[in-house]
Design a protein around this motif. Structure first.
Motif, PDB file in Angstrom:
ATOM      1  N   ARG A 228     -16.520 -17.314 -43.017  1.00  0.00           N
ATOM      2  CA  ARG A 228     -15.168 -17.996 -43.245  1.00  0.00           C
ATOM      3  C   ARG A 228     -15.457 -19.095 -44.067  1.00  0.00           C
ATOM      4  O   ARG A 228     -16.351 -19.876 -44.310  1.00  0.00           O
ATOM      5  CB  ARG A 228     -15.030 -18.858 -41.700  1.00  0.00           C
ATOM      6  CG  ARG A 228     -13.611 -19.755 -41.355  1.00  0.00           C
ATOM      7  CD  ARG A 228     -13.620 -20.053 -40.156  1.00  0.00           C
ATOM      8  NE  ARG A 228     -12.266 -20.618 -39.790  1.00  0.00           N
ATOM      9  CZ  ARG A 228     -12.227 -22.025 -40.221  1.00  0.00           C
ATOM     10  NH1 ARG A 228     -13.049 -22.829 -40.277  1.00  0.00           N
ATOM     11  NH2 ARG A 228     -11.083 -22.402 -39.748  1.00  0.00           N
ATOM     12  N   PHE A 240      -4.932 -17.421 -56.443  1.00  0.00           N
ATOM     13  CA  PHE A 240      -5.762 -16.830 -55.569  1.00  0.00           C
ATOM     14  C   PHE A 240      -5.969 -15.371 -56.102  1.00  0.00           C
ATOM     15  O   PHE A 240      -4.882 -14.626 -56.458  1.00  0.00           O
ATOM     16  CB  PHE A 240      -5.358 -16.937 -54.038  1.00  0.00           C
ATOM     17  CG  PHE A 240      -5.170 -18.202 -53.732  1.00  0.00           C
ATOM     18  CD1 PHE A 240      -6.260 -18.845 -53.518  1.00  0.00           C
ATOM     19  CD2 PHE A 240      -3.990 -18.544 -53.641  1.00  0.00           C
ATOM     20  CE1 PHE A 240      -6.109 -20.448 -52.890  1.00  0.00           C
ATOM     21  CE2 PHE A 240      -3.523 -20.151 -52.855  1.00  0.00           C
ATOM     22  CZ  PHE A 240      -4.766 -20.790 -52.753  1.00  0.00           C
ATOM     23  N   PRO A 246      -6.126 -15.442 -49.173  1.00  0.00           N
ATOM     24  CA  PRO A 246      -6.597 -16.452 -47.992  1.00  0.00           C
ATOM     25  C   PRO A 246      -5.552 -16.025 -46.795  1.00  0.00           C
ATOM     26  O   PRO A 246      -4.530 -15.422 -47.030  1.00  0.00           O
ATOM     27  CB  PRO A 246      -6.282 -17.743 -48.599  1.00  0.00           C
ATOM     28  CG  PRO A 246      -6.143 -17.681 -49.968  1.00  0.00           C
ATOM     29  CD  PRO A 246      -5.596 -16.361 -50.515  1.00  0.00           C
ATOM     30  N   THR A 247      -6.256 -16.100 -45.816  1.00  0.00           N
ATOM     31  CA  THR A 247      -5.517 -15.676 -44.379  1.00  0.00           C
ATOM     32  C   THR A 247      -4.597 -17.084 -44.189  1.00  0.00           C
ATOM     33  O   THR A 247      -3.639 -16.878 -43.536  1.00  0.00           O
ATOM     34  CB  THR A 247      -6.467 -15.816 -43.255  1.00  0.00           C
ATOM     35  OG1 THR A 247      -7.329 -16.848 -43.370  1.00  0.00           O
ATOM     36  CG2 THR A 247      -7.321 -14.325 -43.542  1.00  0.00           C
ATOM     37  N   ARG A 249      -2.927 -20.997 -45.938  1.00  0.00           N
ATOM     38  CA  ARG A 249      -2.957 -21.631 -47.214  1.00  0.00           C
ATOM     39  C   ARG A 249      -1.881 -22.762 -47.362  1.00  0.00           C
ATOM     40  O   ARG A 249      -0.642 -22.030 -46.954  1.00  0.00           O
ATOM     41  CB  ARG A 249      -2.948 -20.901 -48.509  1.00  0.00           C
ATOM     42  CG  ARG A 249      -1.559 -20.058 -48.960  1.00  0.00           C
ATOM     43  CD  ARG A 249      -1.922 -19.013 -50.136  1.00  0.00           C
ATOM     44  NE  ARG A 249      -0.796 -18.253 -50.520  1.00  0.00           N
ATOM     45  CZ  ARG A 249      -0.623 -17.161 -51.367  1.00  0.00           C
ATOM     46  NH1 ARG A 249      -1.519 -17.429 -52.252  1.00  0.00           N
ATOM     47  NH2 ARG A 249       0.499 -16.614 -51.345  1.00  0.00           N
ATOM     48  N   ALA A 258      -6.885 -23.950 -48.440  1.00  0.00           N
ATOM     49  CA  ALA A 258      -6.811 -22.660 -48.328  1.00  0.00           C
ATOM     50  C   ALA A 258      -8.072 -22.312 -47.374  1.00  0.00           C
ATOM     51  O   ALA A 258      -9.161 -22.714 -47.278  1.00  0.00           O
ATOM     52  CB  ALA A 258      -6.946 -21.926 -49.451  1.00  0.00           C
ATOM     53  N   THR A 259      -7.786 -20.978 -46.493  1.00  0.00           N
ATOM     54  CA  THR A 259      -8.881 -20.495 -45.549  1.00  0.00           C
ATOM     55  C   THR A 259      -8.861 -19.222 -45.506  1.00  0.00           C
ATOM     56  O   THR A 259      -7.988 -18.441 -45.696  1.00  0.00           O
ATOM     57  CB  THR A 259      -8.560 -20.949 -44.145  1.00  0.00           C
ATOM     58  OG1 THR A 259      -8.276 -22.359 -43.929  1.00  0.00           O
ATOM     59  CG2 THR A 259      -9.772 -20.488 -43.042  1.00  0.00           C
ATOM     60  N   TRP A 260     -10.040 -18.545 -45.897  1.00  0.00           N
ATOM     61  CA  TRP A 260     -10.529 -17.173 -45.853  1.00  0.00           C
ATOM     62  C   TRP A 260     -11.127 -16.646 -44.693  1.00  0.00           C
ATOM     63  O   TRP A 260     -12.239 -17.482 -44.235  1.00  0.00           O
ATOM     64  CB  TRP A 260     -11.072 -16.698 -47.100  1.00  0.00           C
ATOM     65  CG  TRP A 260     -10.556 -16.931 -48.419  1.00  0.00           C
ATOM     66  CD1 TRP A 260      -9.959 -15.583 -49.308  1.00  0.00           C
ATOM     67  CD2 TRP A 260     -10.217 -17.917 -49.197  1.00  0.00           C
ATOM     68  NE1 TRP A 260      -9.337 -16.193 -50.175  1.00  0.00           N
ATOM     69  CE2 TRP A 260      -9.450 -17.508 -50.496  1.00  0.00           C
ATOM     70  CE3 TRP A 260     -10.636 -19.243 -49.404  1.00  0.00           C
ATOM     71  CZ2 TRP A 260      -9.287 -18.217 -51.498  1.00  0.00           C
ATOM     72  CZ3 TRP A 260     -10.564 -19.989 -50.390  1.00  0.00           C
ATOM     73  CH2 TRP A 260      -9.747 -19.542 -51.400  1.00  0.00           C
ATOM     74  N   LEU A 310     -14.302 -13.711 -53.013  1.00  0.00           N
ATOM     75  CA  LEU A 310     -12.994 -14.434 -52.530  1.00  0.00           C
ATOM     76  C   LEU A 310     -12.992 -15.443 -54.049  1.00  0.00           C
ATOM     77  O   LEU A 310     -13.812 -16.198 -54.112  1.00  0.00           O
ATOM     78  CB  LEU A 310     -13.205 -14.976 -51.363  1.00  0.00           C
ATOM     79  CG  LEU A 310     -13.841 -14.369 -50.190  1.00  0.00           C
ATOM     80  CD1 LEU A 310     -13.856 -15.130 -49.047  1.00  0.00           C
ATOM     81  CD2 LEU A 310     -13.056 -13.091 -49.940  1.00  0.00           C
TER      82      LEU A 310
END
Length: 487
Positions: A228, A240, A246-247, A249, A258-260, A310
């Motif tokens: 994560r 990106f 990203p899951t 953003r 943003a989050t992966w 990523l």
């Protein structure tokens, strides 16, 4: 008889060819300036730090096994000691990365290079220490292992400003380098010598904090079984890329969040790292001059032996060299449409406007080509929209005033200037659009051709060409003076 219309057409066509050569030279100049921009980026990367990619943290331990064996027969029989060296590695079961980045642009002359400085918090957990315990492959063998190390690899270690690590709740000293040859740049932390024997299969937690600077691009290899990555930045124009988007953003004018979230079920990165896969350079996304900034190389190479990443790139959405190059490609079309417009005025206004000389066609075309040179030079010092407005306003004013005098009527000059302003506006819209540029341009060209067809629907072209066959006037001969009478 003299074919004046044919000669005029050939002259105007010749000037159009010359103007196309001028546009080609301006296009070469755009390429040259774009190459200089890339040289500025490389200069900053060489003197500070380039694009950064983080790999880790991971556990690694170098071990060896020795055993006795006998070789030979009879009197030649002897006992020898054999040895094998092997490495134990373990990827974290969970990896959480919390990063906060701020932009730090650098300049080389006129050229801006997008840099960043970030603070990273990496929390890694291993559910068990079993993977770091050596197992004998021979009976009565002797196992020896060096202390286990926790390491983190970087693509450019010069960007490290500060690093600290806490393992199993205790601070540990950070040392340069990594124990792996594929990713030699980075740092490592030595674990206690009695680990993992003293751990007795207990879980291990590590916390790493890192101050890192880089240029243009940042990437992370998802080495955890569950990874994560949370990122916050003040840069409002992220691009990106990598193998996973990203899951979640949120992008605003003040920055982005943003989050992966990636698991080992989707990415082979944990197995790739342990198998010694290499960190590949990103593949270029476009071949247009300067396009590395407008469409950055943020996508990881798709080769099977390259690590998954990523990634996010810090781009400028308006690159003056990309837009100038795209504008120059419309240059010949601009010249052609303008020549058609002048010829149309000349045909429809026969008897009411002055005839236009081929030299005047050439001067109008030269003013059009100078627009692209003005646009390139001004966009290096001003925002592209402002530079475009100044260059187009200067050319529209020049062409409007000159055309008014050329045709003999001020009204025609104002009308021509308005048409050129409309044409420049259409090109600006085309430059700003990426997905709809083709359909807008096609519709615009269709409208132009339809307008010419409609305005010339009543023109008798046979009569027009017949009238162009004008006899070459001959000066009357002076009457001969009578000879003086001889006296």
């Amino acid at each position: 008889m003299k074919y004046q219309l044919l000669g005029k057409g050939l002259a105007v066509g010749g000037f159009a060819v010359m103007l196309s050569l001028v546009l080609t030279r301006i296009s070469f100049l755009v390429d040259e300036r774009a190459a200089r921009q890339q040289d500025a980026v490389r200069s900053v990367q060489q003197s500070q730090a380039g694009a950064q990619t983080l790999v880790g943290p991971l556990l690694q331990r170098a071990c060896s096994e020795e055993w006795n064996s006998e070789t030979g027969e009879g009197k030649e029989r002897k006992r020898v000691v054999e040895r094998r060296d092997f490495t134990l590695q373990a990827a974290p079961a969970e990896l959480t990365v919390d990063s906060s980045l701020r932009s730090e642009p650098r300049y080389r002359g006129l050229f801006k290079v997008n840099g960043y400085a970030g603070h990273f918090k990496l929390d890694a957990q291993w559910a068990s220490a079993d993977a770091m315990k050596p197992r004998a492959e021979h009976a009565d063998s002797r196992l020896q292992c060096r202390p286990a190390v926790l390491w983190l690899g970087l693509s450019d270690v010069r960007g490290v400003r500060e690093a600290s690590a806490t393992v199993a709740g205790k601070p540990r000293s950070v040392k340069p380098g990594t124990p792996t040859g594929e990713l030699a740049q980075g740092f490592h932390v030595e674990l206690p010598e009695d680990w993992p024997a003293a751990a007795d299969s207990a879980a291990l937690a590590a916390h790493v904090e890192l101050e890192l600077v880089g240029t243009a691009r940042l990437a992370l290899v998802p080495v955890g079984e569950a990874t994560r990555w949370v990122m916050k930045s003040d840069w409002p124009h992220p691009s990106f890329g990598g193998r996973f988007l990203p899951t979640a953003r949120d992008i605003t004018d003040q920055g982005f969040d943003a989050t992966w979230q990636v698991s080992a079920l989707a990415s082979a990165a944990p197995r790739q790292v342990l198998a010694g896969a290499k960190l590949c350079e990103p593949a270029a996304a476009s071949a247009e001059p300067g396009d590395e900034t407008a469409y950055p190389a943020a996508v990881s190479a798709n080769a099977p032996d390259c690590l998954d990443t990523l990634a996010v790139s810090f781009i400028d959405p308006v690159n003056p060299y990309v837009l100038s190059d795209r504008a120059t490609k419309y240059g010949l079309l601009f010249v052609g449409l303008t020549f058609i417009a002048v010829a149309l005025v000349e045909v429809l206004g026969r008897g009411r406007v002055r005839r236009v000389h081929p030299i005047q066609y050439a001067l109008v075309g030269l003013a059009l080509t100078l627009f692209f040179l003005l646009l390139l030079s001004l966009s290096e010092h001003l925002a592209f929209g402002i530079a475009y407005g100044i260059a187009s306003a200067a050319c529209v004013s020049l062409l409007g005033v000159y055309t008014g005098h050329m045709l003999g009527r001020r009204r025609d000059g104002i009308t021509f200037g308005g048409a050129m302003a409309l044409l420049y506006g259409l090109m600006y819209v085309l430059l700003q659009q990426e997905q709809t540029a083709l359909v807008i341009g096609s519709v615009g060209l269709f409208a132009a051709v339809a307008s010419v067809m409609w305005l010339t629907r009543g023109v008798d072209w046979y009569r027009l060409f017949d009238e162009a066959l004008v006899p070459t006037p001959t000066a009357p001969r002076a009457a001969a003076k009578p000879a003086a009478a001889a006296e």
